[in-house]
Design an enzyme around this catalytic site. Structure first.
Site, PDB file in Angstrom:
ATOM      1  N   GLY A  62       0.896  -1.227  -0.017  1.00  3.98           N
ATOM      2  CA  GLY A  62      -0.022   0.099   0.164  1.00  3.98           C
ATOM      3  C   GLY A  62       0.750   1.083  -0.155  1.00  3.98           C
ATOM      4  N   CYS A  63       0.256   2.391   0.489  1.00  7.74           N
ATOM      5  CA  CYS A  63       0.823   3.618   0.296  1.00  7.74           C
ATOM      6  C   CYS A  63       2.092   3.895   0.928  1.00  7.74           C
ATOM      7  CB  CYS A  63      -0.245   4.762   0.356  1.00  7.74           C
ATOM      8  SG  CYS A  63      -1.646   4.653  -0.915  1.00  7.74           S
TER       9      CYS A  63
END
EC number: 2.3.1.74
Length: 401
Positions: A167-168
């Protein structure tokens, strides 16, 4: 039996680098298909056959207007989506179609970024000893790391690490891992690649799941690559940033704030409204832990590379820490021109910062400052904090060819 001629301590010392890990080159790439944010609501509701949802479309327009994004790049074209209507529904079985795209296109986009980084680095690719590949898109065996090794013609003995579904925050994770690899393996040159394609998350709107629409308004496609190594040979290598320290933490009381689920319908994305508040509330603790040992308490005296999860996160962090607007200039520029590209974003921002610093005649690659921070925010909520040190800019340095 004869006694050993060397000790374990001597072997360990010989195995390790002397200086800190250093970013030696940066490359970025995007798909050719450019989407302008002002036009996107009309396009999105037309291609998903949702134009009858007029109130929802107005909400989506407001999301896009507030996003501070001017344009994004997306591999998915109108033609492809028209041929795969299940990808345009909110929750229709479509994983096969999505996977067929990303298992091919993720390494291909990663290759484009890696080739730029290798070209800037200027050394034979045979000197690459390690590969760290990160994506939230597409899972196969062997993975994207293997595909990229073959595409680039890297040595079969390159040490590979594949990171899926991070993810980010993962732009910080890959630098933390690359730092450890470079500093603990003398002479190592680590190719780091983050490649993200939103084909796994694209879906039509839903009146009952507005958080999914936030993702549709923010996310874009992009890949970034860096070469990391310690003890650079400055006759042939040009350092850009030193990686001084790196850490990861899970924020308190944040479980379920951001999560994703890979299912038949693709990767679904959910977030709570208070994500910006949770991040801003805890940002000072991360800064203190990272910079107190350095005697730094003025966070306007360092350069900032913050994952642009969305404008609300940046606004609240800015307010909480009392940042001057200029500190997040590079971050906001990347958000405006590319959207949220998950793990690749912070590497795009590093690239923008060193280029803009040189163009503006700054003394260092970090907007004239010596010290800086790189933040990754993502599912968990997980925060990556990387302390950077810039390098002096010499004439012609810090700008890619």
């Amino acid at each position: 039996m004869a006694a050993a001629t060397v000790t374990v301590e001597e072997v360990r010392k010989a195995q390790r680098a002397t200086g800190p890990a250093t970013v030696l080159a940066i490359g970025t790439a995007t798909p050719a298909n450019c989407v302008h944010q002002a036009d996107y609501p009309d396009y999105y509701f037309r291609i998903t056959k949702s134009e009858h949802m007029t109130d929802l479309k107005e909400k989506f327009k407001r999301m896009c207007d507030k996003s501070q994004i001017r344009k994004r790049y997306m591999h998915l074209t109108e033609e492809y989506l028209a041929e795969n209507p299940n990808m345009c529904a909110y929750m229709a079985p479509s994983l096969d179609a999505r996977q067929d795209i990303v298992v091919v296109e993720v390494p291909k986009l990663g290759k484009a970024a890696a080739q730029k980084a290798i070209k800037e680095w200027g050394q034979p690719k045979s000197k690459i000893t390690h590969l760290v590949f990160c994506t939230t898109s597409g899972v196969d065996m062997p993975g994207a790391d293997y595909q990229l090794t073959k595409m680039l013609g890297l040595r079969p003995s390159v040490n590979r690490l594949m990171m899926y579904q991070q993810g980010c925050f993962a732009g910080g994770t890959v630098l933390r891992v690359a730092k450890d690899l470079a500093e603990n393996n003398r002479g190592a040159r680590v190719l780091v690649v983050c490649s993200e394609i939103t084909a796994v998350t694209f879906r039509g709107p839903s009146e009952s799941h507005l958080d999914s629409m936030v993702g549709q308004a923010l996310f874009g496609d992009g890949a970034a690559a860096v070469i990391v190594g310690a003890d650079p040979d400055e006759r042939v290598e040009r350092p850009l940033f030193q990686l001084v320290s790196a850490s990861q933490t899970i924020l308190p009381d944040s479980e379920g704030a951001i999560d994703g689920h890979l299912r038949e319908v693709g990767l679904t994305f959910h977030l709570l409204k208070d994500v910006p508040g949770l991040i801003s509330k805890n940002i000072e603790r991360s800064l203190e832990e990272a910079f107190k040992p350095l005697g730094i308490t003025d966070y306007n005296s360092i350069f900032w590379v913050a994952h642009p999860g969305g404008p609300a996160i940046l606004d609240q962090v800015e307010a909480k820490v009392g940042l001057e607007k200029e500190r997040l200039r590079a971050t906001r520029h990347v958000l405006s021109e590319y959207g949220n590209m998950s793990s690749a974003c912070v590497l795009f921002i590093l690239d923008e910062m060193r280029k803009r610093s040189a163009e503006d005649g700054q003394a260092t690659t970090g907007e004239g400052f010596d010290w800086g921070v790189l933040f990754g925010f993502g599912p968990g909520l997980t925060v990556e904090t990387v302390v950077l040190h810039s390098v002096p800019i010499t004439t012609g340095a810090a700008i890619t060819a």
